[in-house]
Design an enzyme around this catalytic site. Sequence first.
Site, PDB file in Angstrom:
ATOM      1  N   CYS A 123       0.813  -1.222   0.000  1.00  0.00           N
ATOM      2  CA  CYS A 123       0.000   0.000   0.000  1.00  0.00           C
ATOM      3  C   CYS A 123       0.847   1.274   0.000  1.00  0.00           C
ATOM      4  CB  CYS A 123      -0.876  -0.035   1.246  1.00  0.00           C
ATOM      5  SG  CYS A 123      -1.696   1.509   1.636  1.00  0.00           S
ATOM      6  N   TRP A 150      -7.761  -7.166   5.569  1.00  0.00           N
ATOM      7  CA  TRP A 150      -6.350  -7.465   5.831  1.00  0.00           C
ATOM      8  C   TRP A 150      -6.205  -8.515   6.927  1.00  0.00           C
ATOM      9  CZ3 TRP A 150      -3.574  -5.617   2.087  1.00  0.00           C
ATOM     10  CH2 TRP A 150      -3.835  -4.359   1.536  1.00  0.00           C
ATOM     11  N   ARG A 164     -14.415   0.907   5.995  1.00  0.00           N
ATOM     12  CA  ARG A 164     -13.429   0.003   5.424  1.00  0.00           C
ATOM     13  C   ARG A 164     -12.215  -0.032   6.357  1.00  0.00           C
ATOM     14  NH1 ARG A 164      -9.802   0.718   0.545  1.00  0.00           N
ATOM     15  NH2 ARG A 164     -10.519   2.871   0.524  1.00  0.00           N
ATOM     16  N   VAL A 165     -11.672  -1.203   6.532  1.00  0.00           N
ATOM     17  CA  VAL A 165     -10.503  -1.391   7.399  1.00  0.00           C
ATOM     18  C   VAL A 165      -9.255  -1.126   6.561  1.00  0.00           C
ATOM     19  CG1 VAL A 165      -9.198  -3.140   8.661  1.00  0.00           C
ATOM     20  CG2 VAL A 165     -11.683  -3.001   8.916  1.00  0.00           C
ATOM     21  N   THR A 166      -8.519  -0.076   6.909  1.00  0.00           N
ATOM     22  CA  THR A 166      -7.380   0.321   6.072  1.00  0.00           C
ATOM     23  C   THR A 166      -6.065   0.302   6.848  1.00  0.00           C
ATOM     24  OG1 THR A 166      -7.702   2.668   6.588  1.00  0.00           O
ATOM     25  CG2 THR A 166      -8.822   1.840   4.628  1.00  0.00           C
ATOM     26  N   VAL A 167      -4.996   0.218   6.094  1.00  0.00           N
ATOM     27  CA  VAL A 167      -3.648   0.418   6.612  1.00  0.00           C
ATOM     28  C   VAL A 167      -3.171   1.767   6.093  1.00  0.00           C
ATOM     29  CG1 VAL A 167      -2.878  -1.966   6.873  1.00  0.00           C
ATOM     30  CG2 VAL A 167      -2.807  -0.914   4.610  1.00  0.00           C
ATOM     31  N   GLU A 183      -4.511   7.655   9.676  1.00  0.00           N
ATOM     32  CA  GLU A 183      -4.348   8.564   8.535  1.00  0.00           C
ATOM     33  C   GLU A 183      -2.848   8.723   8.263  1.00  0.00           C
ATOM     34  OE1 GLU A 183      -5.932  10.050   6.044  1.00  0.00           O
ATOM     35  OE2 GLU A 183      -4.003  10.965   5.627  1.00  0.00           O
ATOM     36  N   SER A 184      -2.427   8.198   7.114  1.00  0.00           N
ATOM     37  CA  SER A 184      -0.985   8.128   6.845  1.00  0.00           C
ATOM     38  C   SER A 184      -0.283   9.482   6.864  1.00  0.00           C
ATOM     39  CB  SER A 184      -0.747   7.452   5.493  1.00  0.00           C
ATOM     40  OG  SER A 184      -1.347   8.196   4.456  1.00  0.00           O
ATOM     41  N   TYR A 200      -5.951   6.126  -8.035  1.00  0.00           N
ATOM     42  CA  TYR A 200      -7.083   5.344  -7.503  1.00  0.00           C
ATOM     43  C   TYR A 200      -8.397   5.786  -8.120  1.00  0.00           C
ATOM     44  CZ  TYR A 200      -4.325   2.853  -4.056  1.00  0.00           C
ATOM     45  OH  TYR A 200      -3.427   2.019  -3.465  1.00  0.00           O
TER      46      TYR A 200
HETATM   47  N1  LIG Z   1      -6.534   7.794   4.067  1.00  0.00           N
HETATM   48  C1  LIG Z   1      -5.885   6.601   4.320  1.00  0.00           C
HETATM   49  C2  LIG Z   1      -6.040   5.626   3.173  1.00  0.00           C
HETATM   50  C3  LIG Z   1      -5.448   4.303   3.454  1.00  0.00           C
HETATM   51  C4  LIG Z   1      -5.939   3.222   2.474  1.00  0.00           C
HETATM   52  O1  LIG Z   1      -6.932   3.414   1.758  1.00  0.00           O
HETATM   53  N2  LIG Z   1      -5.257   2.065   2.438  1.00  0.00           N
HETATM   54  C5  LIG Z   1      -5.685   0.983   1.565  1.00  0.00           C
HETATM   55  C6  LIG Z   1      -4.535   0.183   1.018  1.00  0.00           C
HETATM   56  S1  LIG Z   1      -3.666   0.996  -0.260  1.00  0.00           S
HETATM   57  C7  LIG Z   1      -6.477  -0.019   2.342  1.00  0.00           C
HETATM   58  O2  LIG Z   1      -6.158  -0.350   3.461  1.00  0.00           O
HETATM   59  N3  LIG Z   1      -7.526  -0.551   1.730  1.00  0.00           N
HETATM   60  C8  LIG Z   1      -8.377  -1.526   2.331  1.00  0.00           C
HETATM   61  C9  LIG Z   1      -8.506  -2.738   1.526  1.00  0.00           C
HETATM   62  O3  LIG Z   1      -7.873  -2.845   0.462  1.00  0.00           O
HETATM   63  O4  LIG Z   1      -9.257  -3.591   1.993  1.00  0.00           O
HETATM   64  C10 LIG Z   1      -4.429   6.927   4.573  1.00  0.00           C
HETATM   65  O5  LIG Z   1      -3.806   7.658   3.790  1.00  0.00           O
HETATM   66  O6  LIG Z   1      -3.917   6.481   5.591  1.00  0.00           O
END
Ligand SMILES: N[C@@H](CCC(=O)N[C@@H](CS)C(=O)NCC(=O)O)C(=O)O
Length: 306
Positions: free
Chosen positions: A50, A83, A112-115, A130-131, A177
């Site tokens: 990511c 994830w 949505r669960v994000t990294v 928030e990155s 994206y």
């Molecule tokens: N605003 C967030 C966006 C993070 C984000 O969207 N990460 C994506 C990976 S690139 C994610 O975890 N997506 C969830 C998934 O693919 O299930 C940030 O910049 O931290």
Amino acid sequence: MMQAEFPQESKATGEFRRQVSAFRRQVRADGSTPYRADANRYHLYVSSACPWAHRAILVRKLKKLEDVIGMTIVDPIRDQRGWAFTADADPVNGFRFLQEAYYKTDKDWDGRVTVPVLWDKLTGEIVNNESSEIMRMLNSEFDEFGDAQLNLYPAAYAKKIDGLNQWIYETVNNGVYRAGFATTQSAYEQAAIPLFESLKKLDQVLSQQRYLLANRITEADWRLFTTLVRFDPVYHCHFKCNWNRLVDFPNLWAYVRDLYQQPGVAETVDFDQIKRHYFITHRTINPTGIVPVGPNIDFEEPHGRG
Ligand SMILES: N[C@@H](CCC(=O)N[C@@H](CS)C(=O)NCC(=O)O)C(=O)O
């Protein structure tokens, strides 16, 4: 209309509208928030695939915080459960899925669960997901424990960096994206065209100077880097960002190699995980899950800048 990759974030017009990061608590060195900077108190959950998580991985590495802030990498390929940890088990909480961190922080979580995720071992909750904010905290709040000499966001340049970040985020970082997750022709074109206008402009800027702020590498460069390094391997093909390849922009391509060759950076870039994540995970975009063999390009090639 086609099913969107992330339906909750898709508008009726087919545009991808990224969800706003929910957890925005701030770690402070001076203890002015409940989250005081400390060694071994915080942990990062990231994906090597990511670009947003890559920001946190990079700053942790560059600020020499690897022994101060632990880090666990999620599996590159995920299913509808989100994830997961299998290859790299979670040593902090024994989570099997990252969604457990979100539910522990907010039992009603339905986004949505994000990294990336910055986790607080003391309170047992997510501090921030928030990155852009995690980058800033790692840059400035852990100087007692890391490399205090390096400052990626110097006050004197803050306005300039913020100005660059804004249009680069909209058209490039998030632009790829918005192109890739669009489900209508017009939503796609509304992202793809400004993306290449920005790349052309950046190539021009970088024909005059080594980095975005002349001779000094700042946060703005690293934010651009995590998108550009993925451009030809993924976005050009998978997200249909194909007006040009990155290698067709002589200055941008050399600039990315220059950043890639900075000490410690190459080891934060995992092309195998990057490619497998996008091509195998996004089945609405790539139903067969086939991972392309290319591109045959070399980030180690001498960059000739500076
Ligand atoms: N605003 C967030 C966006 C993070 C984000 O969207 N990460 C994506 C990976 S690139 C994610 O975890 N997506 C969830 C998934 O693919 O299930 C940030 O910049 O931290």
